[in-house]
Design a protein around this motif. Structure first.
Motif: not given
Length: 283
Positions: A203-219, A235-247
Protein backbone atom coordinates in the motif's frame (compact mmCIF):
# COMPACT_ATOMS: atom_id res chain seq x y z
CA UNK A 1 21.22 1.86 31.22
CA UNK A 2 17.46 2.16 31.69
CA UNK A 3 16.14 0.19 34.67
CA UNK A 4 12.81 -0.26 36.39
CA UNK A 5 13.29 2.95 38.38
CA UNK A 6 12.74 4.84 35.11
CA UNK A 7 9.23 3.38 34.92
CA UNK A 8 8.01 4.23 38.40
CA UNK A 9 4.26 4.74 38.14
CA UNK A 10 3.33 8.40 38.12
CA UNK A 11 -0.40 7.69 38.31
CA UNK A 12 -2.67 5.07 39.79
CA UNK A 13 -4.43 3.19 37.01
CA UNK A 14 -8.14 2.41 36.89
CA UNK A 15 -8.87 -0.77 34.93
CA UNK A 16 -12.29 -1.87 33.71
CA UNK A 17 -13.84 -3.94 30.96
CA UNK A 18 -16.43 -2.41 28.67
CA UNK A 19 -18.30 -3.02 25.44
CA UNK A 20 -17.43 -0.92 22.40
CA UNK A 21 -19.81 -2.55 19.93
CA UNK A 22 -21.69 -5.64 18.85
CA UNK A 23 -21.57 -8.06 15.95
CA UNK A 24 -25.08 -9.44 15.85
CA UNK A 25 -25.75 -10.38 19.46
CA UNK A 26 -22.06 -10.87 20.29
CA UNK A 27 -20.46 -8.02 22.26
CA UNK A 28 -17.07 -6.63 21.30
CA UNK A 29 -15.19 -6.14 24.56
CA UNK A 30 -12.22 -4.01 25.55
CA UNK A 31 -10.11 -3.49 28.63
CA UNK A 32 -9.81 0.19 29.47
CA UNK A 33 -6.84 1.52 31.44
CA UNK A 34 -6.91 5.16 32.51
CA UNK A 35 -4.80 7.28 34.84
CA UNK A 36 -6.64 8.27 38.00
CA UNK A 37 -7.20 11.97 38.62
CA UNK A 38 -6.03 13.15 35.18
CA UNK A 39 -8.02 15.17 32.65
CA UNK A 40 -7.22 16.15 29.08
CA UNK A 41 -5.22 12.97 28.69
CA UNK A 42 -4.06 11.27 25.49
CA UNK A 43 -5.49 7.85 24.58
CA UNK A 44 -4.24 4.82 22.68
CA UNK A 45 -6.09 1.94 21.03
CA UNK A 46 -4.18 -1.33 21.59
CA UNK A 47 -4.45 -4.06 18.93
CA UNK A 48 -3.07 -7.39 20.16
CA UNK A 49 -1.19 -10.01 18.17
CA UNK A 50 -1.72 -13.76 17.95
CA UNK A 51 -1.19 -14.50 14.25
CA UNK A 52 -4.77 -13.37 13.50
CA UNK A 53 -6.20 -16.48 15.21
CA UNK A 54 -5.43 -16.28 18.94
CA UNK A 55 -5.07 -14.30 22.20
CA UNK A 56 -7.17 -11.38 23.42
CA UNK A 57 -7.24 -7.92 24.97
CA UNK A 58 -5.02 -9.04 27.86
CA UNK A 59 -2.00 -9.97 25.75
CA UNK A 60 -0.32 -6.58 26.04
CA UNK A 61 -1.36 -5.88 29.63
CA UNK A 62 2.25 -5.27 30.73
CA UNK A 63 2.65 -2.61 28.04
CA UNK A 64 -0.78 -1.09 28.58
CA UNK A 65 -0.29 -0.75 32.34
CA UNK A 66 2.99 1.15 31.90
CA UNK A 67 1.50 3.49 29.30
CA UNK A 68 -1.50 4.24 31.51
CA UNK A 69 0.68 4.81 34.58
CA UNK A 70 2.61 7.38 32.55
CA UNK A 71 -0.62 9.34 31.99
CA UNK A 72 -2.09 7.96 28.74
CA UNK A 73 -5.31 5.92 28.63
CA UNK A 74 -5.33 2.63 26.74
CA UNK A 75 -8.30 0.83 25.18
CA UNK A 76 -7.17 -2.76 24.55
CA UNK A 77 -9.54 -4.36 22.07
CA UNK A 78 -10.94 -7.82 21.61
CA UNK A 79 -11.99 -8.46 18.02
CA UNK A 80 -13.16 -11.35 15.89
CA UNK A 81 -10.52 -13.94 15.00
CA UNK A 82 -9.90 -16.34 12.14
CA UNK A 83 -10.75 -18.96 11.05
CA UNK A 84 -14.32 -18.17 12.14
CA UNK A 85 -13.96 -14.58 10.95
CA UNK A 86 -11.38 -14.10 8.17
CA UNK A 87 -10.20 -10.78 6.72
CA UNK A 88 -11.51 -8.07 6.80
CA UNK A 89 -13.74 -8.80 9.84
CA UNK A 90 -11.18 -8.02 12.53
CA UNK A 91 -9.93 -4.92 10.71
CA UNK A 92 -13.48 -3.58 10.71
CA UNK A 93 -13.85 -4.32 14.43
CA UNK A 94 -10.63 -2.41 15.12
CA UNK A 95 -11.79 0.50 12.97
CA UNK A 96 -14.94 0.65 15.08
CA UNK A 97 -12.88 0.53 18.27
CA UNK A 98 -10.82 3.51 17.15
CA UNK A 99 -13.92 5.51 16.23
CA UNK A 100 -15.67 4.51 19.46
CA UNK A 101 -12.76 5.74 21.56
CA UNK A 102 -12.55 9.05 19.69
CA UNK A 103 -16.31 9.57 20.09
CA UNK A 104 -16.44 8.61 23.78
CA UNK A 105 -13.15 9.42 25.50
CA UNK A 106 -14.38 12.85 26.63
CA UNK A 107 -16.77 11.04 29.02
CA UNK A 108 -13.73 10.13 31.13
CA UNK A 109 -12.00 13.48 30.68
CA UNK A 110 -9.80 12.53 27.75
CA UNK A 111 -8.93 14.63 24.72
CA UNK A 112 -10.59 13.28 21.57
CA UNK A 113 -8.06 15.10 19.40
CA UNK A 114 -5.16 13.16 20.94
CA UNK A 115 -5.76 9.51 20.06
CA UNK A 116 -3.07 7.13 18.81
CA UNK A 117 -2.60 3.44 18.16
CA UNK A 118 -0.47 0.59 19.49
CA UNK A 119 -0.18 -2.70 17.60
CA UNK A 120 1.89 -5.83 18.18
CA UNK A 121 2.74 -8.54 15.61
CA UNK A 122 -0.41 -9.34 13.58
CA UNK A 123 -2.08 -6.55 15.53
CA UNK A 124 0.51 -4.24 14.00
CA UNK A 125 -0.55 -5.45 10.56
CA UNK A 126 -4.23 -4.78 11.27
CA UNK A 127 -3.49 -1.41 12.83
CA UNK A 128 -1.39 -0.41 9.80
CA UNK A 129 -4.33 -1.20 7.51
CA UNK A 130 -6.53 1.20 9.46
CA UNK A 131 -3.79 3.85 9.51
CA UNK A 132 -3.31 3.60 5.74
CA UNK A 133 -7.02 3.14 4.88
CA UNK A 134 -9.02 4.70 7.75
CA UNK A 135 -12.10 5.30 5.59
CA UNK A 136 -12.09 2.11 3.49
CA UNK A 137 -15.76 0.99 3.21
CA UNK A 138 -14.82 -2.59 4.12
CA UNK A 139 -13.21 -1.37 7.33
CA UNK A 140 -15.96 1.12 8.25
CA UNK A 141 -18.71 -1.49 7.88
CA UNK A 142 -19.82 -1.08 11.52
CA UNK A 143 -21.86 2.07 12.03
CA UNK A 144 -21.42 4.13 15.17
CA UNK A 145 -24.66 5.77 16.19
CA UNK A 146 -24.45 9.53 16.54
CA UNK A 147 -20.84 9.67 15.35
CA UNK A 148 -20.96 9.54 11.56
CA UNK A 149 -18.44 12.38 11.45
CA UNK A 150 -15.77 10.39 13.35
CA UNK A 151 -13.20 8.45 11.32
CA UNK A 152 -10.41 6.06 12.31
CA UNK A 153 -7.48 8.34 11.54
CA UNK A 154 -4.87 8.43 14.32
CA UNK A 155 -2.52 11.10 15.60
CA UNK A 156 0.45 8.74 16.12
CA UNK A 157 1.29 5.04 15.99
CA UNK A 158 3.51 2.64 17.96
CA UNK A 159 4.08 -0.79 16.44
CA UNK A 160 6.09 -3.60 18.00
CA UNK A 161 7.42 -6.44 15.81
CA UNK A 162 4.63 -5.85 13.22
CA UNK A 163 3.84 -8.12 10.28
CA UNK A 164 4.05 -5.23 7.83
CA UNK A 165 4.50 -7.45 4.76
CA UNK A 166 2.31 -10.55 5.12
CA UNK A 167 3.25 -11.83 1.65
CA UNK A 168 6.96 -11.87 2.49
CA UNK A 169 6.27 -13.48 5.86
CA UNK A 170 4.02 -16.13 4.28
CA UNK A 171 6.66 -17.06 1.73
CA UNK A 172 9.31 -17.20 4.47
CA UNK A 173 7.09 -19.48 6.56
CA UNK A 174 6.54 -21.79 3.61
CA UNK A 175 10.24 -21.85 2.74
CA UNK A 176 11.27 -22.67 6.32
CA UNK A 177 8.52 -25.24 6.88
CA UNK A 178 6.75 -23.27 9.60
CA UNK A 179 3.39 -24.93 9.16
CA UNK A 180 1.81 -23.11 12.09
CA UNK A 181 2.36 -19.70 10.51
CA UNK A 182 1.35 -20.96 7.06
CA UNK A 183 -1.90 -22.33 8.51
CA UNK A 184 -2.65 -19.07 10.32
CA UNK A 185 -2.05 -16.96 7.21
CA UNK A 186 -4.36 -19.24 5.23
CA UNK A 187 -7.02 -19.05 7.95
CA UNK A 188 -7.07 -15.25 7.96
CA UNK A 189 -6.39 -14.28 4.34
CA UNK A 190 -7.71 -17.43 2.63
CA UNK A 191 -5.36 -16.91 -0.34
CA UNK A 192 -2.18 -15.13 -1.34
CA UNK A 193 -4.03 -12.66 -3.56
CA UNK A 194 -5.80 -11.28 -0.48
CA UNK A 195 -2.46 -11.09 1.35
CA UNK A 196 -1.15 -8.96 -1.49
CA UNK A 197 -4.18 -6.65 -1.35
CA UNK A 198 -4.06 -6.29 2.44
CA UNK A 199 -0.32 -5.64 2.51
CA UNK A 200 0.81 -2.43 4.26
CA UNK A 201 4.19 -2.54 2.52
CA UNK A 202 2.54 -2.68 -0.92
CA UNK A 203 0.00 0.00 0.00
CA UNK A 204 2.81 2.40 0.86
CA UNK A 205 4.82 1.56 -2.23
CA UNK A 206 1.77 2.03 -4.48
CA UNK A 207 1.21 5.59 -3.29
CA UNK A 208 -2.31 4.74 -2.09
CA UNK A 209 -1.79 5.98 1.46
CA UNK A 210 -2.68 9.53 2.35
CA UNK A 211 -1.51 11.47 5.39
CA UNK A 212 0.79 9.41 7.60
CA UNK A 213 1.01 9.96 11.38
CA UNK A 214 4.32 9.95 13.27
CA UNK A 215 5.31 6.38 14.10
CA UNK A 216 7.65 4.37 16.30
CA UNK A 217 8.60 0.80 15.33
CA UNK A 218 10.17 -1.53 17.92
CA UNK A 219 11.94 -4.62 16.53
CA UNK A 220 14.16 -7.36 17.98
CA UNK A 221 17.02 -8.59 15.80
CA UNK A 222 16.49 -12.26 16.77
CA UNK A 223 12.82 -12.28 15.75
CA UNK A 224 12.16 -15.48 13.80
CA UNK A 225 8.56 -14.46 13.04
CA UNK A 226 9.45 -11.69 10.59
CA UNK A 227 11.81 -11.57 7.64
CA UNK A 228 15.17 -10.01 8.57
CA UNK A 229 14.60 -6.96 6.36
CA UNK A 230 10.90 -6.40 7.04
CA UNK A 231 11.25 -3.50 9.47
CA UNK A 232 13.91 -1.75 7.36
CA UNK A 233 11.88 -1.99 4.16
CA UNK A 234 8.73 -0.70 5.82
CA UNK A 235 10.49 2.22 7.45
CA UNK A 236 12.10 3.16 4.13
CA UNK A 237 8.74 3.03 2.34
CA UNK A 238 7.01 5.02 5.11
CA UNK A 239 9.62 7.76 4.95
CA UNK A 240 9.54 7.83 1.15
CA UNK A 241 5.74 8.27 1.31
CA UNK A 242 6.20 11.34 3.51
CA UNK A 243 5.79 9.83 6.96
CA UNK A 244 8.00 10.44 9.97
CA UNK A 245 9.00 7.12 11.54
CA UNK A 246 11.60 6.01 14.06
CA UNK A 247 12.97 2.44 14.04
CA UNK A 248 14.54 1.12 17.23
CA UNK A 249 16.16 -2.31 17.05
CA UNK A 250 17.00 -4.39 20.10
CA UNK A 251 19.95 -6.69 19.59
CA UNK A 252 19.27 -10.38 20.19
CA UNK A 253 15.65 -9.91 21.24
CA UNK A 254 12.94 -12.30 19.97
CA UNK A 255 9.35 -11.80 18.85
CA UNK A 256 7.13 -10.33 21.60
CA UNK A 257 10.13 -9.76 23.86
CA UNK A 258 8.42 -7.12 26.04
CA UNK A 259 5.47 -9.39 26.80
CA UNK A 260 7.74 -12.39 27.40
CA UNK A 261 9.70 -10.58 30.09
CA UNK A 262 8.65 -6.99 30.77
CA UNK A 263 11.26 -6.45 33.51
CA UNK A 264 14.41 -7.36 31.54
CA UNK A 265 16.61 -4.40 30.57
CA UNK A 266 15.68 -4.42 26.86
CA UNK A 267 11.96 -4.47 27.69
CA UNK A 268 12.27 -1.69 30.24
CA UNK A 269 14.19 0.41 27.72
CA UNK A 270 11.58 -0.27 25.02
CA UNK A 271 8.73 0.66 27.37
CA UNK A 272 10.53 3.88 28.24
CA UNK A 273 10.91 4.67 24.53
CA UNK A 274 7.21 4.04 23.94
CA UNK A 275 6.03 6.28 26.77
CA UNK A 276 8.48 9.03 25.80
CA UNK A 277 7.41 8.84 22.15
CA UNK A 278 3.75 9.21 23.13
CA UNK A 279 4.58 12.13 25.40
CA UNK A 280 6.47 13.95 22.63
CA UNK A 281 3.61 13.54 20.14
CA UNK A 282 1.04 15.06 22.45
CA UNK A 283 2.70 17.89 24.35
Amino acid sequence: MTDMSDLVQKHDVIVEDLEYGKVGDTPLLARFYRPRGVTGFTSVVDVHGGAWVATDRLQNAAIDQVIAAAGTAVLALDFRLAPASPYPASVADINLGIRWLKANIARWGGDASRVGGLGTSSGGHQLWLNVLRPRDPRYTAHKLAGADHVDASLGFVVVCWPISDPVARYRMARATGNERLVKNHDAFFLNEATMAEANPQAILESGEAGSLPPALLIQGTADANVTPDMADRFVAAYAKAGGRITLRKFEGEPHTFISLNPTKPASVEALSLITEFIRKQTR
